[in-house]
Design a protein around this motif. Structure first.
Motif, PDB file in Angstrom:
ATOM      1  N   PHE A 202       0.743  -6.257 -10.965  1.00 38.87           N
ATOM      2  CA  PHE A 202      -0.299  -5.000 -11.177  1.00 38.87           C
ATOM      3  C   PHE A 202      -0.396  -4.141  -9.982  1.00 38.87           C
ATOM      4  O   PHE A 202      -0.336  -4.364  -8.802  1.00 38.87           O
ATOM      5  CB  PHE A 202      -1.489  -5.634 -11.777  1.00 38.87           C
ATOM      6  N   ALA A 203      -0.837  -2.865 -10.379  1.00 37.59           N
ATOM      7  CA  ALA A 203      -1.176  -1.945  -9.427  1.00 37.59           C
ATOM      8  C   ALA A 203      -2.682  -1.271  -9.629  1.00 37.59           C
ATOM      9  O   ALA A 203      -3.004  -1.011 -10.712  1.00 37.59           O
ATOM     10  CB  ALA A 203      -0.308  -0.863  -9.380  1.00 37.59           C
ATOM     11  N   VAL A 204      -3.528  -1.199  -8.617  1.00 33.84           N
ATOM     12  CA  VAL A 204      -4.719  -0.381  -8.639  1.00 33.84           C
ATOM     13  C   VAL A 204      -4.711   0.827  -7.903  1.00 33.84           C
ATOM     14  O   VAL A 204      -4.008   0.815  -6.870  1.00 33.84           O
ATOM     15  CB  VAL A 204      -5.910  -1.589  -8.212  1.00 33.84           C
ATOM     16  N   ARG A 205      -5.495   1.620  -8.352  1.00 34.72           N
ATOM     17  CA  ARG A 205      -5.568   3.026  -7.505  1.00 34.72           C
ATOM     18  C   ARG A 205      -6.965   3.063  -7.113  1.00 34.72           C
ATOM     19  O   ARG A 205      -8.094   2.760  -7.608  1.00 34.72           O
ATOM     20  CB  ARG A 205      -5.342   4.148  -8.636  1.00 34.72           C
ATOM     21  N   PRO A 206      -7.224   3.904  -5.878  1.00 33.40           N
ATOM     22  CA  PRO A 206      -8.668   4.308  -5.496  1.00 33.40           C
ATOM     23  C   PRO A 206      -9.150   5.123  -6.660  1.00 33.40           C
ATOM     24  O   PRO A 206      -8.529   6.034  -7.327  1.00 33.40           O
ATOM     25  CB  PRO A 206      -8.351   5.132  -4.399  1.00 33.40           C
TER      26      PRO A 206
ATOM     27  N   SER B 292      -1.699   6.235  -2.888  1.00 31.74           N
ATOM     28  CA  SER B 292      -1.647   6.581  -4.255  1.00 31.74           C
ATOM     29  C   SER B 292      -1.698   5.106  -5.186  1.00 31.74           C
ATOM     30  O   SER B 292      -2.525   5.318  -6.271  1.00 31.74           O
ATOM     31  CB  SER B 292      -0.220   6.970  -4.782  1.00 31.74           C
ATOM     32  N   GLU B 293      -1.591   4.142  -4.771  1.00 32.86           N
ATOM     33  CA  GLU B 293      -1.640   2.918  -5.224  1.00 32.86           C
ATOM     34  C   GLU B 293      -1.663   1.633  -4.332  1.00 32.86           C
ATOM     35  O   GLU B 293      -0.958   1.658  -3.238  1.00 32.86           O
ATOM     36  CB  GLU B 293      -1.004   2.783  -6.700  1.00 32.86           C
ATOM     37  N   LEU B 294      -2.107   0.423  -4.783  1.00 34.29           N
ATOM     38  CA  LEU B 294      -2.074  -0.756  -4.030  1.00 34.29           C
ATOM     39  C   LEU B 294      -1.134  -1.734  -5.091  1.00 34.29           C
ATOM     40  O   LEU B 294      -1.824  -1.884  -6.326  1.00 34.29           O
ATOM     41  CB  LEU B 294      -3.179  -1.286  -3.758  1.00 34.29           C
ATOM     42  N   ARG B 295      -0.234  -2.247  -4.920  1.00 33.51           N
ATOM     43  CA  ARG B 295       0.670  -2.884  -5.756  1.00 33.51           C
ATOM     44  C   ARG B 295       0.594  -4.458  -5.309  1.00 33.51           C
ATOM     45  O   ARG B 295       0.869  -4.817  -4.221  1.00 33.51           O
ATOM     46  CB  ARG B 295       2.423  -2.580  -5.614  1.00 33.51           C
ATOM     47  N   HIS B 296       0.123  -5.124  -6.230  1.00 35.99           N
ATOM     48  CA  HIS B 296      -0.018  -6.682  -6.122  1.00 35.99           C
ATOM     49  C   HIS B 296       1.129  -7.520  -6.803  1.00 35.99           C
ATOM     50  O   HIS B 296       1.533  -7.223  -7.884  1.00 35.99           O
ATOM     51  CB  HIS B 296      -1.434  -7.140  -6.555  1.00 35.99           C
ATOM     52  N   VAL B 297       1.403  -8.541  -5.991  1.00 34.48           N
ATOM     53  CA  VAL B 297       2.385  -9.469  -6.872  1.00 34.48           C
ATOM     54  C   VAL B 297       1.654 -10.902  -6.500  1.00 34.48           C
ATOM     55  O   VAL B 297       1.389 -11.099  -5.276  1.00 34.48           O
ATOM     56  CB  VAL B 297       3.810  -9.603  -6.168  1.00 34.48           C
TER      57      VAL B 297
ATOM     58  N   VAL C 114       0.836  -1.334  -0.014  1.00 35.58           N
ATOM     59  CA  VAL C 114      -0.042   0.061  -0.192  1.00 35.58           C
ATOM     60  C   VAL C 114       0.999   1.185   0.117  1.00 35.58           C
ATOM     61  O   VAL C 114       1.757   1.239   0.956  1.00 35.58           O
ATOM     62  CB  VAL C 114      -0.948   0.103   1.229  1.00 35.58           C
ATOM     63  N   VAL C 115       0.754   1.992  -1.039  1.00 38.97           N
ATOM     64  CA  VAL C 115       2.066   3.129  -1.213  1.00 38.97           C
ATOM     65  C   VAL C 115       1.145   4.475  -0.744  1.00 38.97           C
ATOM     66  O   VAL C 115      -0.073   4.979  -1.467  1.00 38.97           O
ATOM     67  CB  VAL C 115       2.245   3.076  -2.738  1.00 38.97           C
ATOM     68  N   ALA C 116       1.725   5.148   0.190  1.00 43.30           N
ATOM     69  CA  ALA C 116       1.089   6.453   0.403  1.00 43.30           C
ATOM     70  C   ALA C 116       1.942   7.617  -0.450  1.00 43.30           C
ATOM     71  O   ALA C 116       2.846   7.460  -0.609  1.00 43.30           O
ATOM     72  CB  ALA C 116       1.128   6.662   1.949  1.00 43.30           C
ATOM     73  N   ALA C 117       1.137   8.502  -0.737  1.00 45.89           N
ATOM     74  CA  ALA C 117       1.885   9.741  -1.492  1.00 45.89           C
ATOM     75  C   ALA C 117       2.157  10.844  -0.691  1.00 45.89           C
ATOM     76  O   ALA C 117       1.885  10.704   0.709  1.00 45.89           O
ATOM     77  CB  ALA C 117       0.882  10.283  -2.780  1.00 45.89           C
TER      78      ALA C 117
END
Length: 213
Positions: free
Chosen positions: A123-127, A42-47, A33-36
């Motif tokens: 992949f990454a998803v954003r709110p 800003s986004e959630l990065r999945h592997v 979970v990446v905070a700006a």
């Protein structure tokens, strides 16, 4: 397409009803979970790394030139099919803020590799709307169809990154399905188990990262 590619459609629950018994596909995962800098997500990065049985079936379906490997074009096709199919299940991603669900947008791409006989996707998803780090936020990964089991081997596989997230309290929650069912017996109806993807209860079952800010 769904009849020609059974392994991918299984991942996306194109075979309704089969998922009710137990998972058929297994994947180990990592979530970042990446905070700006402005204090929002800003986004959630999945592997995800899929089990060898499922990965082998994907190889059989997508190895069009029968060279026993997945070439760049074949991997790209697989990524596009997953990107389209998993949209119906919000990419197994749940976000809630103080108990209320928050929507996500479709990822720009799903990148796929085939390593040591296993499929890996990135992949990454954003709110969909701005999501400030305020209150209690929960970020989970769960297949609402129950066809795919997403497992995080360690708590360190669910992380929050960014200075804004450092001020938040962090907790990894691994729900016990039996306890969830017992505690929500009046809410979890037969309709949920017939079509769990058609409601908002799947977040209760998700292994999740909770941030209290």
């Amino acid at each position: 397409m769904k009849y020609l590619l059974p392994s991918v459609t299984a991942l996306a629950l194109a075979l309704p009803g089969m998922a009710a018994a137990h998972p058929h596909i297994f994947a180990e995962a990592r979530l970042e979970v990446v905070a700006a800098d402005d204090g929002s997500i800003s986004e959630l990065r999945h592997v995800w790394r899929f089990d060898e049985v499922f990965s082998s079936s994907v190889l059989l379906d997508f190895d069009q030139n029968t060279n026993l490997k997945l070439d760049e074009a074949e991997l790209a096709e697989l990524g596009e099919i997953m990107r389209a199919s998993l949209a119906d299940f919000d990419y197994f991603t749940t976000i809630s803020v103080d108990g209320k669900s928050a929507a996500i947008v479709k990822p720009d791409a799903i990148h796929v590799s085939f390593e040591e006989n296993q499929i890996l996707i990135f992949f990454a998803v954003r709110p969909e709307a701005p999501l400030p780090l305020k209150g209690k936020l929960a970020f989970g990964v769960y297949d609402p169809s129950m066809y795919t089991a997403i497992d995080f081997p360690t708590d360190e596989d669910l992380v929050a990154q960014g200075k804004a997230a450092d001020a938040c309290q962090r907790q990894v929650v691994r729900p016990d399905p039996d306890e969830i069912i017992a505690q929500n017996s009046e809410t979890l109806t037969e309709a949920f188990f017939e079509d769990p993807s058609g409601n908002d209860m799947s977040k209760l079952f998700a292994t999740r990262l909770e941030l209290t800010c």
